[in-house]
Scaffold this active site. Structure first.
Site, PDB file in Angstrom:
ATOM      1  N   GLN A 126     -17.419  19.921   4.837  1.00 31.79           N
ATOM      2  CA  GLN A 126     -16.364  19.205   5.542  1.00 31.79           C
ATOM      3  C   GLN A 126     -16.591  17.715   5.311  1.00 31.79           C
ATOM      4  O   GLN A 126     -17.721  17.245   5.425  1.00 31.79           O
ATOM      5  CB  GLN A 126     -16.502  19.539   7.025  1.00 31.79           C
ATOM      6  N   SER A 129     -15.811  12.661   8.804  1.00 34.26           N
ATOM      7  CA  SER A 129     -16.352  11.429   9.384  1.00 34.26           C
ATOM      8  C   SER A 129     -16.621  10.383   8.306  1.00 34.26           C
ATOM      9  O   SER A 129     -16.893  10.704   7.148  1.00 34.26           O
ATOM     10  CB  SER A 129     -17.667  11.718  10.108  1.00 34.26           C
ATOM     11  N   SER A 161     -21.791  18.399   6.663  1.00 36.86           N
ATOM     12  CA  SER A 161     -22.694  19.551   6.665  1.00 36.86           C
ATOM     13  C   SER A 161     -22.526  20.348   5.377  1.00 36.86           C
ATOM     14  O   SER A 161     -21.403  20.504   4.892  1.00 36.86           O
ATOM     15  CB  SER A 161     -22.400  20.457   7.855  1.00 36.86           C
ATOM     16  N   GLU A 244     -11.654  25.622  15.301  1.00 35.08           N
ATOM     17  CA  GLU A 244     -13.102  25.486  15.213  1.00 35.08           C
ATOM     18  C   GLU A 244     -13.743  25.560  16.586  1.00 35.08           C
ATOM     19  O   GLU A 244     -14.618  26.362  16.857  1.00 35.08           O
ATOM     20  CB  GLU A 244     -13.427  24.148  14.542  1.00 35.08           C
ATOM     21  N   SER A 369     -17.269  15.115  19.691  1.00 36.77           N
ATOM     22  CA  SER A 369     -18.306  14.963  20.717  1.00 36.77           C
ATOM     23  C   SER A 369     -17.799  15.462  22.072  1.00 36.77           C
ATOM     24  O   SER A 369     -16.599  15.485  22.336  1.00 36.77           O
ATOM     25  CB  SER A 369     -18.718  13.495  20.830  1.00 36.77           C
ATOM     26  N   ASN A 370     -18.744  15.841  22.929  1.00 34.17           N
ATOM     27  CA  ASN A 370     -18.347  16.366  24.235  1.00 34.17           C
ATOM     28  C   ASN A 370     -17.637  15.308  25.084  1.00 34.17           C
ATOM     29  O   ASN A 370     -16.830  15.655  25.950  1.00 34.17           O
ATOM     30  CB  ASN A 370     -19.567  16.934  24.964  1.00 34.17           C
ATOM     31  N   GLU A 371     -17.926  14.033  24.815  1.00 35.56           N
ATOM     32  CA  GLU A 371     -17.197  12.977  25.542  1.00 35.56           C
ATOM     33  C   GLU A 371     -15.710  13.035  25.178  1.00 35.56           C
ATOM     34  O   GLU A 371     -14.839  12.931  26.043  1.00 35.56           O
ATOM     35  CB  GLU A 371     -17.775  11.597  25.196  1.00 35.56           C
TER      36      GLU A 371
END
Lengths: 387, 352
Positions: A126, A129, A161, A244, A369-371
């Site tokens: 992927q 980013s 990754s 995802e 991100s969890n945020e």
């Protein structure tokens, strides 16, 4: 509400179980991130799965699947993790890009990419980013310039990754040079061995090379490699991300197996355990079950024609935080052996709990991100104002 | 395998939700609070007219013959509105226990009147030393060492205890002469199932209360301005509420699965019910804390409804077994039965 498997579902489970018993490698494969050898061993396993048509059971038969429903997929996953089968080296392809390709791809794109994805002949990374575009993904700068029937790709992708050994990557590029933010982006595939692509591995927290930087210097790819319309990359990426986080990335069985191993570790440590640890062990089992029940509930809803919504975000927060908690509990149980790394003579289960703990810490960061997930829940589920 | 409610179940819950929105909103709670009463007779009449009293009673005994899964969302809706009257306790717990002894000559008329909505019945079970709403009940089912007893309630046998929850009158019941309707052995299975129903429907109410707290806090966070913006636009507030919502989202399917599982009456169903009670209590506790924090000083005042939820949550977290009790029931399944992904729904008898 009927929470009992049908006879057909039980028969399917037996079929999966006996195939896995006959085919899962006896010895664990070496890590696919640490060496080419480990990567190729996992590719070989993907080929074995594909030959048995077990690579991606929900896919249509013409792409190597079995056209099965999500409940059968869950049963397959339960048996897969129960059997201790290898992790899926092509998860970026089969779980993320594959479903998106099926929704947005042309028939020609599907026939070109899906069968080789299913067979493991092409393994995907992927490339979303960038150094300045992490949680703020809409800030991507890498460009795709259209010249005739080709795109010329330039830019710098990071935290990709599998990129060190994979064959292909799918990335988000700015195809309209004057555009800003979510507009003017396109999702484009490129071979990682194309002229102009340079891969720089990044050592991870455990010293292995799981992700990489990708430098693109005038990389030419055919316009055929663009998924969906030009400029529609953002919404397609979000569909991929929804899938995802929503269902495929972390099937419940993975955590249920971890919970079972944790209970076994606890029981092996004797009965004089700290009551707080005992409670944490029970909580691990309960959380893994809660996640499974939630996914079965979602799968039932989707099977009846429903759409995945913000539960993609609640799921991601829940499993990532549960995974950390389970591994931390295991380290508490291991006591002085918690710090022993995999080659240490006294390491328990070859340091798996420590490795798993390190990896669990990435969970709240990758795939959004969890945020960011908490913002999505607050804004889309609860209706709180954006600014 | 289909983890969805039927259209009828969805409809029943919708009917209850709309009625409660009409007769059990904040103004209604405030009016009752000011009156000093704990029971709104007009509301109770409307709730009784829904005809839910016999929902879990077998058809042969004059009921609807439905299952806990048909009632679980109703209990959730009652929790969501912090309903003062014990509809859930009566319909989900007391009446089904009466129905287990429907053939007994003294139980039969009592059951009939309860299903008709003419009387209410309280249950005095050893896990709940203080019986809520006993003073409004015509009769009580009382568990004693040697069996289950039925007694007509009179004021002189009740000793009042004061709950912090202003809508939860509590009493202990004196050991008065009563009719034994079942021996210890005969009562064992029905009482085990009563405890399961109690824990399940309490969990469902807690789940609803958790969402009720979140929705109150969301409403306030959208309105309340500080630094020139609604406080709900700040991530500190958003993340509090999102964390609670995650807890709720992962308690809900456990509560629903527990409802579907309850009739199995085995170590697996008991563990699922206990898990549901633990998960819902945790979600509700977190939700009440978050709501108080987000309301700020208002949250610590008598003026907003959050304290009504908080106090009920404190009570229900311990009702029908507190967290330690239920953790041990989960332990009985986790440490003694097979584990792993293939065991979530399968029992030993029907495992593949």
């Amino acid at each position: 509400m009927d929470l009992i498997y049908t006879e057909e579902q039980n028969a399917f489970r037996r079929e999966v179980r006996s195939w896995l018993e006959a085919h899962v490698p006896r010895q664990p494969l070496p890590s696919f991130d640490a060496s080419r050898e480990g990567f190729e061993a996992h590719r070989q396993w993907e080929r074995v799965l594909n030959e048995g048509r077990w690579g991606m059971v929900t896919w249509p038969q013409r792409y190597g699947g079995r056209s099965l429903d999500l409940i059968q997929w869950l049963i397959f996953e339960e048996e897969y993790y129960r059997a201790g089968a290898p992790l899926r080296v092509n998860q970026n392809g089969i779980f993320l890009l594959g479903p998106t390709l099926m929704e947005y791809g042309t028939p020609e794109q599907k026939s070109r990419f899906l069968p080789k994805m299913a067979s493991g002949d092409e393994i995907w990374a992927q490339a979303w980013s960038e150094p300045q575009a992490g949680s703020d993904l809409a800030a991507v700068r890498a460009s795709a310039t259209r010249i005739g029937e080709e795109y010329v790709l330039r830019g710098h992708k990071i935290w990709s990754s599998r990129a060190v050994f994979a064959d292909w990557a799918f990335g988000l590029f700015r195809s309209d040079p004057g555009s800003e933010r979510h507009k003017g982006l396109s999702l484009i595939f490129f071979p990682l061995n194309a002229p102009g692509v340079r891969i720089q591995p990044i050592p991870q927290i455990d010293g292995e090379t799981g992700f990489a930087e990708i430098f693109l210097d005038d990389v030419r790819v055919p316009a055929f490699n663009r998924l969906g319309a030009e400029g529609e990359g953002w919404s397609i990426c979000m569909a991929t991300a929804g899938f995802e986080r929503g269902l495929m990335l972390r099937s419940p069985a993975r955590f249920q197996v971890t919970a079972r191993r944790l209970v076994e570790l606890f029981m092996g440590c004797g009965t004089d355990a700290d009551p707080a640890i005992r409670a944490a062990v029970l909580k691990a089992w309960m959380d893994a079950e809660a996640y499974a029940l939630s996914i079965y509930s979602t799968a039932s809803r989707l099977a009846a024609g429903g759409q995945i919504g913000a539960e993609a975000s609640t799921n991601k927060i829940f499993w990532s935080e549960m995974d950390i908690a389970m591994h931390k509990t295991a380290l508490s149980l291991l006591g002085a052996r918690a710090e022993l790394s995999r080659h240490s003579p006294d390491a328990v289960e070859a340091g798996r709990w420590l490795d798993g703990y390190f990896f669990s810490l990435a969970g709240p960061i990758y795939a959004g991100s969890n945020e960011i997930q908490r913002n999505i829940i607050a804004e889309r589920m609860l209706g709180l104002p954006r600014v | 395998m289909d983890f969805r409610f039927s259209d009828e179940q969805v409809m029943t819950a919708d009917v209850v939700r709309s009625l409660l929105a009409e007769v059990c909103n904040s103004q209604d709670l405030r009016r009752l609070l000011t009156s000093g009463s704990t029971w709104d007779e007009a509301r109770w009449k409307k709730l009784s007219e829904l005809g839910l009293a016999g929902i879990l009673v077998p058809e042969d005994n004059g009921g609807l013959g439905l299952a806990p899964v048909d009632l679980v969302q109703v209990a959730e809706a009652c929790g969501y509105r912090c309903l003062p009257e014990p509809l859930v306790d009566i319909v989900g717990i007391a009446i089904p226990l009466l129905a287990a002894f429907a053939d007994h000559p003294e139980v039969a008329p009592c059951l009939e009147q309860a299903i008709a909505g003419e009387i209410t019945v309280a249950v005095s079970h050893p896990v709940n030393p203080y019986v809520p709403h006993a003073s409004r009940a015509a009769a009580a089912l009382i568990v004693r060492d040697d069996g289950l007893y039925l007694v007509a309630i009179s004021p002189d046998m009740l000793t009042m205890q004061l709950s912090a929850d202003p809508f939860r009158p509590l009493h202990t019941i004196a050991r008065v002469p009563a009719t034994r309707i079942a021996s210890r052995d005969e009562a064992e299975a029905p009482l085990r199932q009563t405890l399961d129903r109690g824990a399940l429907f309490t969990a469902a109410q807690l789940l609803g209360m958790a969402q009720g707290c979140v929705d109150l806090a969301v409403g306030y966070a959208k309105e309340r301005q500080q630094f020139g913006r609604p406080i709900g636009s700040y991530q500190a507030i958003k993340h509090h509420l999102a964390s609670v919502q995650v807890k709720i989202e992962f308690a809900r399917p456990v509560v629903y699965a527990a409802a579907a599982d309850l009739p199995h009456d085995d170590v697996y169903s008991r563990a699922r019910i206990s898990q549901a009670k633990l998960a819902a209590s945790e979600a509700a506790d977190l939700a009440a804390h978050a709501a108080i924090q987000i309301y700020g000083a208002m949250g610590y005042s008598w003026e907003v409804d959050v304290h009504l939820y908080l106090k009920r949550i404190i009570a229900l977290t311990q009702a029908w077994g507190g967290p330690s009790f239920h953790r041990e029931r989960v332990a009985a399944r986790v440490f003694e039965k097979p584990l792993g992904p293939e065991t979530t729904f399968a029992r030993e008898t029907d495992r593949a």
